[in-house]
Scaffold this active site. Sequence first.
Site, short mmCIF file in Angstrom:
data_model
loop_
_atom_site.label_atom_id
_atom_site.label_comp_id
_atom_site.label_asym_id
_atom_site.label_seq_id
_atom_site.Cartn_x
_atom_site.Cartn_y
_atom_site.Cartn_z
N ASP A 81 52.01 -42.55 34.69
CA ASP A 81 51.38 -41.59 35.59
C ASP A 81 49.96 -41.36 35.03
O ASP A 81 49.68 -41.69 33.87
CB ASP A 81 52.20 -40.29 35.54
CG ASP A 81 51.50 -39.16 36.28
OD1 ASP A 81 51.12 -39.38 37.43
OD2 ASP A 81 51.31 -38.10 35.69
N ASP A 101 47.17 -38.40 36.23
CA ASP A 101 46.76 -36.99 36.04
C ASP A 101 47.76 -36.28 35.15
O ASP A 101 48.96 -36.30 35.42
CB ASP A 101 46.71 -36.27 37.40
CG ASP A 101 45.51 -36.70 38.24
OD1 ASP A 101 45.60 -36.60 39.47
OD2 ASP A 101 44.52 -37.17 37.66
O1 DEZ Z 1 47.94 -32.86 44.00
C1 DEZ Z 1 48.07 -34.05 43.71
O2 DEZ Z 1 47.85 -34.96 44.51
C2 DEZ Z 1 48.65 -34.36 42.35
O3 DEZ Z 1 48.70 -33.23 41.56
C3 DEZ Z 1 47.92 -35.31 41.48
O4 DEZ Z 1 46.91 -35.93 42.03
C4 DEZ Z 1 48.99 -36.13 40.80
O5 DEZ Z 1 48.50 -37.30 40.28
P1 DEZ Z 1 49.41 -38.07 39.20
O6 DEZ Z 1 49.83 -37.04 38.18
O7 DEZ Z 1 50.59 -38.64 39.96
O8 DEZ Z 1 48.49 -39.13 38.62
MG MG Z 2 50.70 -36.38 36.59
#
Ligand code: DEZ
Ligand code: MG
Length: 307
Positions: free
Chosen positions: A36, A38
């Site tokens: 992942d 973020d």
């Molecule tokens: O609100 C959102 O789209 C998500 O919090 C965020 O972008 C998640 O991203 P990830 O942790 O899957 O990389």
């Molecule tokens: Mg994330």
Amino acid sequence: MASETAPPSRAAPRKLTGKKQEIDDFIDQFDTFLFDCDGVLWQGDVLLPKVVETLEMLRSRGKKLVFVTNNSTKSREKYSKKFEKFGIPVKVDEIFGSAYSTAVAISRVYQIPKGKRVFVIGEEGIEEELDAEGIPHFGGTQPLGFPDDEVAEHCGPDPTVWAVVTGLDRKINYAKLAMAFGFLQDPEVHFFATNFDSTFPTHGKLLPGAGSCSAPLTFMTGRGPTTFGKPSQAMMESIERKYTLDKSKACMVGDRLNTDIKFGIKGGLKGTLAVLTGVSKEHEILEAGEAGEGPDVYLDCLGDLLG
Ligand SMILES: O=C(O)[C@H](O)[C@H](O)COP(=O)(O)O
Ligand SMILES: [Mg+2]
């Protein structure tokens, strides 16, 4: 009544202690790590501690790295450039984003009819991935074509609109929601969301997430969107189409229980590793563990894999 088959019992989440042998034993179980982004690699535009060194270490040990993000504000192309800016070489094909997963589903699974278009509440990532799949779209980052305070004259059903697609839209407003609501009053119009993350971890705090951009439409219409981000297995299927993924040697690394860890467990991956630099807190991980929905192991941050 057929007895509910209890989920296979899962051991309680274990915090890796940082002893070299324990970490090496953990890493050596896998040949592929699904990351992942973020809250695991970065928060916004700030790289988290020792991420570059950790990814380099895994690559030096022959591990395959795949990046799986629900953040639909960037296309895979733009994510590849973000990685490059951090000095992390990542090919576009190693990146799976929810904008890509949604655009591919619209063009190749649902096969949007010719002459139809999609209304977007979201940012460039969705627009660029729809363009890459040749899907006509409007809304998104483009002006609506009339002053926002005249939306009442312009909103309502439109026979050219085949779907509303929502994602994280940091410039969401009343006019966009009113237009989307108008289109969704036709039950034939699909309601898709790239993902339903309620919050977005950035700058050391939580901001409204993509799920909070689609929730008002669910409140207005009583319809929940179909989503293509984690924990939906749409992205796992995309990854398996691209790579011969041996799930018995794959580990999902994430910061969010109801997307990343659920994605790994539902996907039948060998392992799941949670980190505490994003959304889920340690007590939430332990509570989820009691329900058999926790990660196998967890760390304060990804860099702790360096031991
Ligand atoms: O609100 C959102 O789209 C998500 O919090 C965020 O972008 C998640 O991203 P990830 O942790 O899957 O990389
Ligand atoms: Mg994330």
